[in-house]
Write an enzyme that holds these catalytic residues in place. Structure first.
Site, mmCIF file in Angstrom:
data_model
loop_
_atom_site.group_PDB
_atom_site.id
_atom_site.type_symbol
_atom_site.label_atom_id
_atom_site.label_comp_id
_atom_site.label_asym_id
_atom_site.label_seq_id
_atom_site.Cartn_x
_atom_site.Cartn_y
_atom_site.Cartn_z
ATOM 1 N N ARG A 1 0.833 -1.204 0.000
ATOM 2 C CA ARG A 1 0.000 0.000 0.000
ATOM 3 C C ARG A 1 0.873 1.261 0.000
ATOM 4 O O ARG A 1 2.017 1.252 0.450
ATOM 5 C CB ARG A 1 -0.980 -0.005 1.158
ATOM 6 C CG ARG A 1 -0.358 -0.113 2.509
ATOM 7 C CD ARG A 1 -1.446 -0.278 3.562
ATOM 8 N NE ARG A 1 -0.960 -0.968 4.727
ATOM 9 C CZ ARG A 1 -1.759 -1.491 5.643
ATOM 10 N NH1 ARG A 1 -3.049 -1.416 5.533
ATOM 11 N NH2 ARG A 1 -1.246 -2.104 6.695
ATOM 12 N N GLU B 1 -2.960 5.844 4.313
ATOM 13 C CA GLU B 1 -2.584 4.859 3.293
ATOM 14 C C GLU B 1 -3.669 4.708 2.232
ATOM 15 O O GLU B 1 -4.862 4.823 2.531
ATOM 16 C CB GLU B 1 -2.377 3.492 3.964
ATOM 17 C CG GLU B 1 -1.269 3.510 4.977
ATOM 18 C CD GLU B 1 -1.270 2.308 5.925
ATOM 19 O OE1 GLU B 1 -0.189 1.873 6.305
ATOM 20 O OE2 GLU B 1 -2.365 1.820 6.281
ATOM 21 N N LYS C 1 -8.983 1.425 -0.935
ATOM 22 C CA LYS C 1 -9.411 1.913 0.380
ATOM 23 C C LYS C 1 -8.484 3.040 0.809
ATOM 24 O O LYS C 1 -7.277 2.965 0.570
ATOM 25 C CB LYS C 1 -9.378 0.787 1.419
ATOM 26 C CG LYS C 1 -9.817 1.247 2.817
ATOM 27 C CD LYS C 1 -10.040 0.076 3.757
ATOM 28 C CE LYS C 1 -8.759 -0.413 4.391
ATOM 29 N NZ LYS C 1 -9.009 -1.421 5.429
ATOM 30 N N THR D 1 -8.443 5.415 16.232
ATOM 31 C CA THR D 1 -7.119 5.114 15.686
ATOM 32 C C THR D 1 -7.214 4.888 14.181
ATOM 33 O O THR D 1 -6.373 5.369 13.417
ATOM 34 C CB THR D 1 -6.550 3.844 16.374
ATOM 35 O OG1 THR D 1 -6.414 4.131 17.772
ATOM 36 C CG2 THR D 1 -5.205 3.445 15.806
ATOM 37 N N ALA E 1 -10.968 -0.791 19.534
ATOM 38 C CA ALA E 1 -12.045 -0.782 18.538
ATOM 39 C C ALA E 1 -12.194 -2.103 17.780
ATOM 40 O O ALA E 1 -13.299 -2.528 17.462
ATOM 41 C CB ALA E 1 -11.815 0.365 17.557
ATOM 42 N N ASP F 1 -5.895 -5.701 28.579
ATOM 43 C CA ASP F 1 -5.520 -4.397 28.026
ATOM 44 C C ASP F 1 -4.815 -3.625 29.139
ATOM 45 O O ASP F 1 -5.140 -3.803 30.320
ATOM 46 C CB ASP F 1 -6.792 -3.644 27.572
ATOM 47 C CG ASP F 1 -6.492 -2.458 26.659
ATOM 48 O OD1 ASP F 1 -6.867 -2.515 25.475
ATOM 49 O OD2 ASP F 1 -5.877 -1.462 27.128
ATOM 50 N N GLY G 1 0.792 -4.873 14.761
ATOM 51 C CA GLY G 1 2.032 -4.421 14.112
ATOM 52 C C GLY G 1 1.784 -4.324 12.622
ATOM 53 O O GLY G 1 1.784 -5.333 11.921
ATOM 54 N N ASP G 2 1.497 -3.120 12.143
ATOM 55 C CA ASP G 2 1.073 -2.997 10.741
ATOM 56 C C ASP G 2 1.628 -1.749 10.078
ATOM 57 O O ASP G 2 1.020 -1.210 9.166
ATOM 58 C CB ASP G 2 -0.465 -3.020 10.647
ATOM 59 C CG ASP G 2 -1.108 -1.854 11.379
ATOM 60 O OD1 ASP G 2 -0.400 -1.132 12.106
ATOM 61 O OD2 ASP G 2 -2.319 -1.649 11.216
ATOM 62 N N LYS H 1 6.359 -0.197 14.120
ATOM 63 C CA LYS H 1 5.229 -0.550 14.999
ATOM 64 C C LYS H 1 5.081 -2.072 14.978
ATOM 65 O O LYS H 1 4.551 -2.633 14.018
ATOM 66 C CB LYS H 1 3.981 0.138 14.451
ATOM 67 C CG LYS H 1 2.697 -0.021 15.206
ATOM 68 C CD LYS H 1 1.731 1.082 14.764
ATOM 69 C CE LYS H 1 0.311 0.864 15.195
ATOM 70 N NZ LYS H 1 -0.515 0.294 14.101
ATOM 71 N N SER I 1 -0.425 -10.440 10.379
ATOM 72 C CA SER I 1 -1.426 -9.701 9.590
ATOM 73 C C SER I 1 -1.101 -8.213 9.535
ATOM 74 O O SER I 1 -0.808 -7.589 10.561
ATOM 75 C CB SER I 1 -2.801 -9.903 10.241
ATOM 76 O OG SER I 1 -3.687 -8.887 9.846
HETATM 77 P P1 NAD Z 1 -7.514 1.112 19.513
HETATM 78 O O1 NAD Z 1 -6.634 2.295 19.748
HETATM 79 O O2 NAD Z 1 -8.982 1.313 19.498
HETATM 80 O O3 NAD Z 1 -7.194 -0.028 20.597
HETATM 81 C C1 NAD Z 1 -5.904 -0.406 20.953
HETATM 82 C C2 NAD Z 1 -5.927 -0.921 22.394
HETATM 83 O O4 NAD Z 1 -4.626 -1.440 22.699
HETATM 84 C C3 NAD Z 1 -6.239 0.151 23.425
HETATM 85 O O5 NAD Z 1 -7.331 -0.244 24.229
HETATM 86 C C4 NAD Z 1 -4.939 0.239 24.258
HETATM 87 O O6 NAD Z 1 -5.151 0.543 25.620
HETATM 88 C C5 NAD Z 1 -4.368 -1.153 24.074
HETATM 89 N N1 NAD Z 1 -2.937 -1.274 24.322
HETATM 90 C C6 NAD Z 1 -1.938 -0.432 23.950
HETATM 91 N N2 NAD Z 1 -0.746 -0.924 24.376
HETATM 92 C C7 NAD Z 1 -1.015 -2.088 25.013
HETATM 93 C C8 NAD Z 1 -0.201 -3.075 25.656
HETATM 94 N N3 NAD Z 1 1.115 -2.916 25.761
HETATM 95 N N4 NAD Z 1 -0.806 -4.160 26.186
HETATM 96 C C9 NAD Z 1 -2.152 -4.314 26.095
HETATM 97 N N5 NAD Z 1 -2.969 -3.415 25.514
HETATM 98 C C10 NAD Z 1 -2.407 -2.325 24.980
HETATM 99 O O7 NAD Z 1 -7.017 0.481 18.134
HETATM 100 P P2 NAD Z 1 -7.781 -0.535 17.170
HETATM 101 O O8 NAD Z 1 -8.605 0.190 16.156
HETATM 102 O O9 NAD Z 1 -8.419 -1.620 17.981
HETATM 103 O O10 NAD Z 1 -6.540 -1.123 16.373
HETATM 104 C C11 NAD Z 1 -5.574 -1.910 17.059
HETATM 105 C C12 NAD Z 1 -4.376 -2.100 16.156
HETATM 106 O O11 NAD Z 1 -4.721 -2.917 15.036
HETATM 107 C C13 NAD Z 1 -3.830 -0.795 15.577
HETATM 108 O O12 NAD Z 1 -2.434 -0.814 15.707
HETATM 109 C C14 NAD Z 1 -4.256 -0.826 14.135
HETATM 110 O O13 NAD Z 1 -3.366 -0.111 13.306
HETATM 111 C C15 NAD Z 1 -4.219 -2.317 13.862
HETATM 112 N N6 NAD Z 1 -5.072 -2.769 12.757
HETATM 113 C C16 NAD Z 1 -4.589 -3.755 11.976
HETATM 114 C C17 NAD Z 1 -5.355 -4.255 10.943
HETATM 115 C C18 NAD Z 1 -4.848 -5.380 10.109
HETATM 116 O O14 NAD Z 1 -5.440 -5.702 9.087
HETATM 117 N N7 NAD Z 1 -3.787 -6.042 10.518
HETATM 118 C C19 NAD Z 1 -6.628 -3.703 10.693
HETATM 119 C C20 NAD Z 1 -7.117 -2.724 11.532
HETATM 120 C C21 NAD Z 1 -6.325 -2.253 12.578
#
Ligand code: NAD
Length: 355
Positions: free
Chosen positions: A53, A64, A77, A92, A147, A169, A234-235, A239, A300
């Site tokens: 991307r 992105e 997207k 986020t 989320a 969490d 980790g994406d 990160k 992922s």
């Molecule tokens: P979010 O910010 O809503 O939730 C993240 C949660 O992680 C928070 O509740 C936070 O308190 C918690 N957290 C942070 N550090 C922590 C730790 N050390 N131990 C335990 N919990 C911890 O974010 P989200 O929308 O749920 O997204 C989560 C992650 O997934 C993001 O990094 C996002 O970029 C990634 N993501 C990846 C994909 C994919 O296809 N791989 C798709 C969507 C989102």
């Protein structure tokens, strides 16, 4: 006439209508349907356009674009990732996306994709686990309860038969929110005080945290043999969530290696670190889980084809329903070469045109 002709109106799915769609279909059925749609497109992986991307990084996040095409339909997207947003009352991840007809180049569908991204990410994770997780898995550790988390839990219950989820969490309020939201979905939830407690008795470990740093959510000594790790968070460059020692012990499965090597846990490994492409497991060209002792890791990052599948699924379900609004997004003059004439005729007073 300034009224746009119907052929140029673009169906649009708003957040409100996406929520209605999920309620009408049923979230479990929708997640299962999305998992199947994504699997179908992974089966025809070679015919898609593929590119890592296109990312625009800043100190606080990333924006992105994720394009692909199967030769008949094009999709993209727009998505962001800003871990600091939650502290400012913002999400986020937010997203929207589009499908277009390759023959005319005209858009076929514009859709919200914040909710759809959470659904498709969960569906992809569960679809991967269907091929990689140990047989009879019943408990998942869900680390990071933001989320994406409830969608992940429900997808693993619906697609993989998970019965119980251990929630952890750093912010207990996030785990309490997830437990509250999951009540009524037939999943037993246990809120845990430590990640070590969360992984106890879990055959599947999902990490879904958000922090723009190389974090170590899971250390090597936390991982026993035979588990499946679904690493979501980790994406993005800089990160990651797992200790590199875990990758040394695991068999790692990825979506599209050129993108995952930039964005995934793979950032930590050398370029010759071996990976298996998930689509090849699905077609039967490569083996998924070999035995009960193997540690499998789905690294992922989210790939454009998953969004394409999700948009097609949505289009098939909303076309001809009240869940679309028709948008006047494309100029559509009666004479295709008279774009300027169409503009002139739209003037409220053609005698006082001011340039
Ligand atoms: P979010 O910010 O809503 O939730 C993240 C949660 O992680 C928070 O509740 C936070 O308190 C918690 N957290 C942070 N550090 C922590 C730790 N050390 N131990 C335990 N919990 C911890 O974010 P989200 O929308 O749920 O997204 C989560 C992650 O997934 C993001 O990094 C996002 O970029 C990634 N993501 C990846 C994909 C994919 O296809 N791989 C798709 C969507 C989102």
């Amino acid at each position: 006439m300034n009224t746009p002709s119907h052929k140029a109106l673009v169906p649009f799915v708003s957040v409100k209508n996406m929520m209605q769609l999920v309620h009408r279909v049923g979230i479990e059925k929708m997640l299962t349907g999305l998992a199947d749609a994504i699997e179908q497109d992974f089966l025809r992986w070679p015919l898609f356009d593929k590119t890592p991307r296109v990312a625009s990084h800043s100190e606080v996040g990333v924006i992105e674009l994720m394009p692909t095409s199967d030769g008949e339909t094009y999709g993209f997207k727009y998505v962001n990732g800003h871990p600091k947003n939650t502290h400012e009352g913002l999400q986020t991840v937010t997203a929207f996306g589009l499908l277009a007809d390759v023959y005319t180049g005209y858009p076929l569908l514009l859709s919200e994709m914040t909710l759809l991204t959470a659904l498709r990410t969960a569906a992809t994770s569960a679809m991967a686990a269907r091929h990689l997780a140990p047989k009879g898995a019943h408990t998942m550790a869900m680390i990071g309860n933001g989320a994406q988390s409830e969608f992940q839990c429900i997808a693993f219950a619906a697609v993989c038969g998970i019965k119980s989820v251990n929630l952890y969490d750093i912010d207990r309020a996030a785990s309490e929110k997830a437990a509250r939201n999951l009540a009524g979905f037939g999943i037993t939830t246990v809120i845990c005080d430590t990640p070590e407690r969360a992984i106890q008795g879990a055959q599947i470990i999902t990490t879904c945290t958000a922090d723009k740093q190389n974090a170590t959510i899971l250390t090597e000594n936390m991982i026993g043999e035979g588990v499946h790790i679904n690493a979501i968070g980790g994406d993005c460059p800089g990160k990651t969530e797992l200790s590199a020692r875990i990758l040394e012990r695991a068999t790692t499965f990825v979506e599209y290696p050129p993108q995952t090597r930039i964005e995934g846990e793979l950032q930590q490994m050398s370029d010759d670190y071996p990976v298996t492409e998930l689509w090849q497991v699905i077609t039967g060209e490569k083996v998924g889980r070999k035995d009960a002792h193997q540690i499998t890791l789905f690294d992922s990052v989210g790939f454009a084809i998953e969004d394409f599948s999700a948009l097609r699924f949505v289009r098939d379900h909303v076309n001809g329903t009240d869940l679309v609004e028709m948008l006047d997004l494309l100029a559509d003059p009666d004479d295709p070469r008279d774009l300027f004439g169409m503009f002139l005729r739209a003037s409220p007073d053609t005698t006082t045109l001011v340039v």
